[in-house]
Motif scaffolding. Structure first.
Motif, PDB file in Angstrom:
ATOM      1  N   ILE A   1      -4.110  89.044  60.697  1.00 27.58           N
ATOM      2  CA  ILE A   1      -4.996  89.318  61.833  1.00 27.58           C
ATOM      3  C   ILE A   1      -6.436  89.215  61.347  1.00 27.58           C
ATOM      4  O   ILE A   1      -6.897  90.018  60.540  1.00 27.58           O
ATOM      5  CB  ILE A   1      -4.729  90.709  62.425  1.00 27.58           C
ATOM      6  N   GLU A   2      -7.142  88.220  61.848  1.00 31.49           N
ATOM      7  CA  GLU A   2      -8.443  87.860  61.287  1.00 31.49           C
ATOM      8  C   GLU A   2      -9.637  88.562  61.925  1.00 31.49           C
ATOM      9  O   GLU A   2     -10.725  88.553  61.389  1.00 31.49           O
ATOM     10  CB  GLU A   2      -8.641  86.346  61.416  1.00 31.49           C
ATOM     11  N   GLY A   3      -9.448  89.161  63.073  1.00 29.70           N
ATOM     12  CA  GLY A   3     -10.607  89.768  63.713  1.00 29.70           C
ATOM     13  C   GLY A   3     -11.466  88.724  64.408  1.00 29.70           C
ATOM     14  O   GLY A   3     -11.043  87.577  64.632  1.00 29.70           O
ATOM     15  N   THR A   4     -12.681  89.093  64.740  1.00 30.26           N
ATOM     16  CA  THR A   4     -13.553  88.214  65.525  1.00 30.26           C
ATOM     17  C   THR A   4     -14.567  87.449  64.673  1.00 30.26           C
ATOM     18  O   THR A   4     -15.273  86.596  65.182  1.00 30.26           O
ATOM     19  CB  THR A   4     -14.326  89.039  66.564  1.00 30.26           C
TER      20      THR A   4
ATOM     21  N   SER B   1      -6.740  87.917  74.199  1.00 33.27           N
ATOM     22  CA  SER B   1      -7.041  86.501  73.961  1.00 33.27           C
ATOM     23  C   SER B   1      -7.118  86.239  72.457  1.00 33.27           C
ATOM     24  O   SER B   1      -7.779  86.984  71.723  1.00 33.27           O
ATOM     25  CB  SER B   1      -8.369  86.125  74.617  1.00 33.27           C
ATOM     26  N   TYR B   2      -6.433  85.193  72.013  1.00 36.19           N
ATOM     27  CA  TYR B   2      -6.455  84.868  70.591  1.00 36.19           C
ATOM     28  C   TYR B   2      -6.049  83.415  70.383  1.00 36.19           C
ATOM     29  O   TYR B   2      -5.521  82.754  71.285  1.00 36.19           O
ATOM     30  CB  TYR B   2      -5.498  85.777  69.806  1.00 36.19           C
TER      31      TYR B   2
ATOM     32  N   LYS C   1     -10.399  86.986  69.997  1.00 38.57           N
ATOM     33  CA  LYS C   1     -11.616  86.711  70.763  1.00 38.57           C
ATOM     34  C   LYS C   1     -12.488  87.955  70.864  1.00 38.57           C
ATOM     35  O   LYS C   1     -13.696  87.864  71.029  1.00 38.57           O
ATOM     36  CB  LYS C   1     -11.254  86.223  72.172  1.00 38.57           C
ATOM     37  N   GLN C   2     -11.855  89.132  70.773  1.00 38.90           N
ATOM     38  CA  GLN C   2     -12.587  90.398  70.824  1.00 38.90           C
ATOM     39  C   GLN C   2     -11.825  91.438  70.022  1.00 38.90           C
ATOM     40  O   GLN C   2     -10.631  91.272  69.740  1.00 38.90           O
ATOM     41  CB  GLN C   2     -12.748  90.876  72.264  1.00 38.90           C
ATOM     42  N   ALA C   3     -12.524  92.493  69.627  1.00 41.51           N
ATOM     43  CA  ALA C   3     -11.895  93.543  68.827  1.00 41.51           C
ATOM     44  C   ALA C   3     -10.824  94.253  69.644  1.00 41.51           C
ATOM     45  O   ALA C   3     -11.007  94.521  70.831  1.00 41.51           O
ATOM     46  CB  ALA C   3     -12.956  94.535  68.361  1.00 41.51           C
ATOM     47  N   ILE C   4      -9.687  94.559  69.004  1.00 42.94           N
ATOM     48  CA  ILE C   4      -8.607  95.283  69.661  1.00 42.94           C
ATOM     49  C   ILE C   4      -8.157  96.416  68.750  1.00 42.94           C
ATOM     50  O   ILE C   4      -8.486  96.454  67.561  1.00 42.94           O
ATOM     51  CB  ILE C   4      -7.414  94.367  70.010  1.00 42.94           C
TER      52      ILE C   4
END
Length: 332
Positions: free
Chosen positions: A60-63, A14-15, A85-88
């Motif tokens: 890629i901004e992170g959460t 999710s992003y 939406k969550q760390a990947i």
């Protein structure tokens, strides 16, 4: 254990995507900026990328909350910010960035890495094109570019070249990664250290990208590299591009965890014969003993891996034994 993916990015995290509506240049090369944390001069980074002439930037901004995105997306309309939406994992971040891009090449970097030498994005892309002479030698060129991934020379903050290239070795069924420093153009490496490199997007997608079900960054990179070479792709270094960390290179955790089990079944256990690969049943008893799992759990994992190998059997061009025996190791 999650199902081994058979197609590229079959499950996206999710992003939210912000910006990136305008192309910055027409070089054929975009940049992917991964964020390791800490406070870095983002405006300065984007200005440097703008001067380099990348088509687009995927950041890629992170959460974490970002309060400067509206300002930055207005100033740099070629930057697309990916808010997770969550760390990947590292591999998932690169997969996601590749799915957001249309440029034929993309350069994966971190926010604590600087490009020291390499020229413009157009010049970098031009160097990776297959020459007419090379095209004449290769009867089945799959892409206008030389290889799946080209890795730069990586230095630390003291401008000392780091041993970021890796040769594979096998000892009693276990894989050994043997690091060495690049010393010549085109030296082969098993995988792109820290994910840093210039990727041929079409080849990357065709390979399936990184296995998002592996939680270990180290084994995710190893799986990507082994699969690439076993399937006939190439990953090699170039002396013409140099980058440096602001500090020290990140440590690598090579602990043989759950991710290693899947790496083993996908890459070390298959046997190549004739024109295809298979995972023979004779590998199962040894896998049970080494996995530490009960016979039923081990069989479920082994059986799933057999199906995956069967599906991809004709994509293999070698097995791990042949790959390591024929590897072009650096001279001592």
């Amino acid at each position: 254990m999650n199902t081994i993916p058979t197609i590229f990015n079959d499950t996206l995290p999710s992003y939210t995507a912000v910006g990136g509506t305008q192309r910055g240049a027409s070089s054929g090369l975009s940049a992917v900026l991964l964020n390791r944390g800490g406070r870095y001069p983002r405006r300065t980074l984007f200005q440097e990328f703008e001067k380099t002439g990348f088509d687009f930037i995927i950041s890629i901004e992170g959460t974490q909350d970002r309060y400067d995105l509206e300002e930055l997306s207005g100033r740099f309309p070629f930057v697309r910010f990916i808010l997770l939406k969550q760390a990947i994992s590292l591999g998932e971040q690169i997969n996601l960035a590749a799915s957001e891009l249309s440029s034929p090449l993309f350069f994966v970097l971190w926010n604590d890495i600087r490009i020291l030498h390499g020229g413009s994005a157009g010049k970098i892309a031009e160097r990776l094109l297959v020459s007419p002479e090379e095209a004449g030698k290769e009867s089945q060129v799959k892409s206008p570019y030389k290889r799946l991934c080209t890795v730069p020379v990586i230095q630390n903050s003291n401008f000392e070249t780091l041993p970021t290239l890796v040769s594979p070795g096998l000892y009693q069924g276990s894989v050994k990664a043997l690091p060495y420093a690049p010393s010549r153009e085109g030296s082969p490496t098993l995988y792109p250290f820290d994910g840093v490199g210039i990727y041929d997007r079409e080849r990357f997608v065709r390979l399936g990208g990184f296995d998002a079900t592996l939680s270990s960054t180290y084994w995710q990179l190893m799986d990507f590299g082994f699969r690439a070479h076993l399937w006939g792709e190439s990953i090699a270094s170039t002396q013409l591009i140099r980058v440096s960390y602001d500090g020290d290179a990140p440590p690598q955790d090579s602990t043989a965890d759950e991710s290693y089990k899947r790496f083993y079944l996908k890459n070390l256990a298959p046997v190549f014969r004739g024109d295809s690969a298979h995972l023979p049943l004779r590998r199962y008893p040894g896998y049970v003993l080494k996995s530490g799992d009960g016979p039923f759990i081990a069989w479920d994992d082994f059986s799933e891996a057999r199906k995956w190998v069967e599906t991809n059997r004709y994509r293999f061009a070698a097995d791990a034994k042949a790959l390591t025996e024929n590897w072009e190791h650096p001279e001592p």
